[in-house]
Scaffold this motif. Structure first.
Motif, PDB file in Angstrom:
ATOM      1  N   SER A   1     -13.375   9.738   1.132  1.00  0.00           N
ATOM      2  CA  SER A   1     -12.871   8.654   1.719  1.00  0.00           C
ATOM      3  C   SER A   1     -14.022   7.658   1.837  1.00  0.00           C
ATOM      4  CB  SER A   1     -11.957   8.747   2.872  1.00  0.00           C
ATOM      5  OG  SER A   1     -10.927   9.434   2.462  1.00  0.00           O
TER       6      SER A   1
ATOM      7  N   LEU B   1      -7.506   3.100   3.174  1.00  0.00           N
ATOM      8  CA  LEU B   1      -6.565   4.284   3.303  1.00  0.00           C
ATOM      9  C   LEU B   1      -7.822   5.545   3.458  1.00  0.00           C
ATOM     10  CD1 LEU B   1      -3.718   4.219   1.014  1.00  0.00           C
ATOM     11  CD2 LEU B   1      -3.722   3.714   3.542  1.00  0.00           C
ATOM     12  N   TYR B   2      -7.717   6.100   4.471  1.00  0.00           N
ATOM     13  CA  TYR B   2      -8.648   7.308   4.612  1.00  0.00           C
ATOM     14  C   TYR B   2      -7.931   8.673   4.637  1.00  0.00           C
ATOM     15  CZ  TYR B   2     -12.936   9.582   6.553  1.00  0.00           C
ATOM     16  OH  TYR B   2     -14.014  10.434   6.614  1.00  0.00           O
ATOM     17  N   ASN B   3      -8.316   9.425   3.839  1.00  0.00           N
ATOM     18  CA  ASN B   3      -7.801  10.640   3.612  1.00  0.00           C
ATOM     19  C   ASN B   3      -8.150  11.781   4.376  1.00  0.00           C
ATOM     20  OD1 ASN B   3      -6.764  13.346   2.508  1.00  0.00           O
ATOM     21  ND2 ASN B   3      -6.199  12.413   0.670  1.00  0.00           N
TER      22      ASN B   3
ATOM     23  N   THR C   1       0.666  -1.138   0.054  1.00  0.00           N
ATOM     24  CA  THR C   1      -0.153   0.025  -0.042  1.00  0.00           C
ATOM     25  C   THR C   1       0.810   1.309  -0.091  1.00  0.00           C
ATOM     26  OG1 THR C   1      -1.612  -1.030   1.265  1.00  0.00           O
ATOM     27  CG2 THR C   1      -1.659   1.304   1.315  1.00  0.00           C
TER      28      THR C   1
ATOM     29  N   PHE D   1       1.257   5.054   0.886  1.00  0.00           N
ATOM     30  CA  PHE D   1       0.666   6.071   1.921  1.00  0.00           C
ATOM     31  C   PHE D   1       0.668   7.703   1.200  1.00  0.00           C
ATOM     32  CE2 PHE D   1       1.345   2.722   4.662  1.00  0.00           C
ATOM     33  CZ  PHE D   1       0.399   2.713   5.381  1.00  0.00           C
TER      34      PHE D   1
ATOM     35  N   LEU E   1      -4.054   4.243   7.483  1.00  0.00           N
ATOM     36  CA  LEU E   1      -4.235   2.962   7.314  1.00  0.00           C
ATOM     37  C   LEU E   1      -5.722   2.582   8.356  1.00  0.00           C
ATOM     38  CD1 LEU E   1      -3.795   0.428   5.437  1.00  0.00           C
ATOM     39  CD2 LEU E   1      -2.009   0.264   7.280  1.00  0.00           C
TER      40      LEU E   1
ATOM     41  N   GLU F   1      -3.089  10.295   5.053  1.00  0.00           N
ATOM     42  CA  GLU F   1      -4.012   9.184   4.908  1.00  0.00           C
ATOM     43  C   GLU F   1      -3.696   8.379   5.964  1.00  0.00           C
ATOM     44  OE1 GLU F   1      -4.841   8.280   0.142  1.00  0.00           O
ATOM     45  OE2 GLU F   1      -3.060   7.441   1.080  1.00  0.00           O
TER      46      GLU F   1
END
Length: 193
Positions: free
Chosen positions: A25, A16-18, A2, A4, A10, A8
């Protein structure tokens, strides 16, 4: 592997959350439940481990039925930005902006009215007063703001992270009803451990 980006996070499910573009997201309820069940209230300064997930369930149980779902997710943003103690949070204006942005996006995702109803904030203070009574070494004398919020009569029995996660997921499953603007959520293959 992944990749990053700078802003972001994890998630438990591998997504992945921005934090800078939270509305774009995605996060599952399982990600939220897992994270909140592993976050200790009071920045870890309690007599024993006590999770944000258990706190959220208690707040949810302390409001009228039409607000219980919203109350359960009142601290959902902490799954992504952490449970920062309020005195530190007040010193970090940039953090507060990011937290509000993430909170707003999560509330929209789950169909929760933003800002939250006043009754939820009152229940949150009552539960906080109860937590101070049951889980810390003593109530801070300078917390006059809590004196108007009577603690719950029941004593809190802290759960371990797995128990708290299961309780949170059970509560979510019993309360969640798709709302007009909220996308379908599903259970993401979750089973109780």
């Amino acid at each position: 592997m992944t990749q990053f980006k700078q802003a972001e996070v994890l998630t438990f499910s591998g997504g992945l959350y921005n934090l800078l573009e939270p509305e774009l997201s995605q996060i599952s309820i399982l990600d939220i439940a897992h994270s909140l069940s592993n976050l200790c209230r009071f920045g870890g300064h309690s007599r024993v481990f006590y999770s944000v997930a258990q706190h959220s369930v208690l707040v949810s149980m302390s409001v009228r039925s039409d607000l219980q779902f919203d109350a359960l997710l009142h601290d959902a943003a902490e799954a992504l930005v952490g449970d920062v103690p309020k005195p530190l949070k007040m010193l970090l204006p940039d953090y507060q902006v990011i937290e509000r942005r993430v909170e707003s996006a999560l509330f929209a995702r789950f169909g929760i009215t933003y800002p939250l109803a006043g009754e939820i904030k009152i229940a949150d203070k009552r539960v906080l007063h109860t937590e101070l009574r049951d889980l810390t070494f003593n109530e801070p004398a300078n917390w006059d703001e809590l004196r108007d919020f009577t603690p719950l009569p029941e004593r809190i029995v802290p759960l371990n992270p797995i128990q708290a996660k299961n309780l949170f997921m059970e509560r979510f499953s019993s309360l969640y009803r798709p709302r007009e603007q909220a996308p379908e959520i599903g259970n993401y293959g979750y089973t109780l451990e």
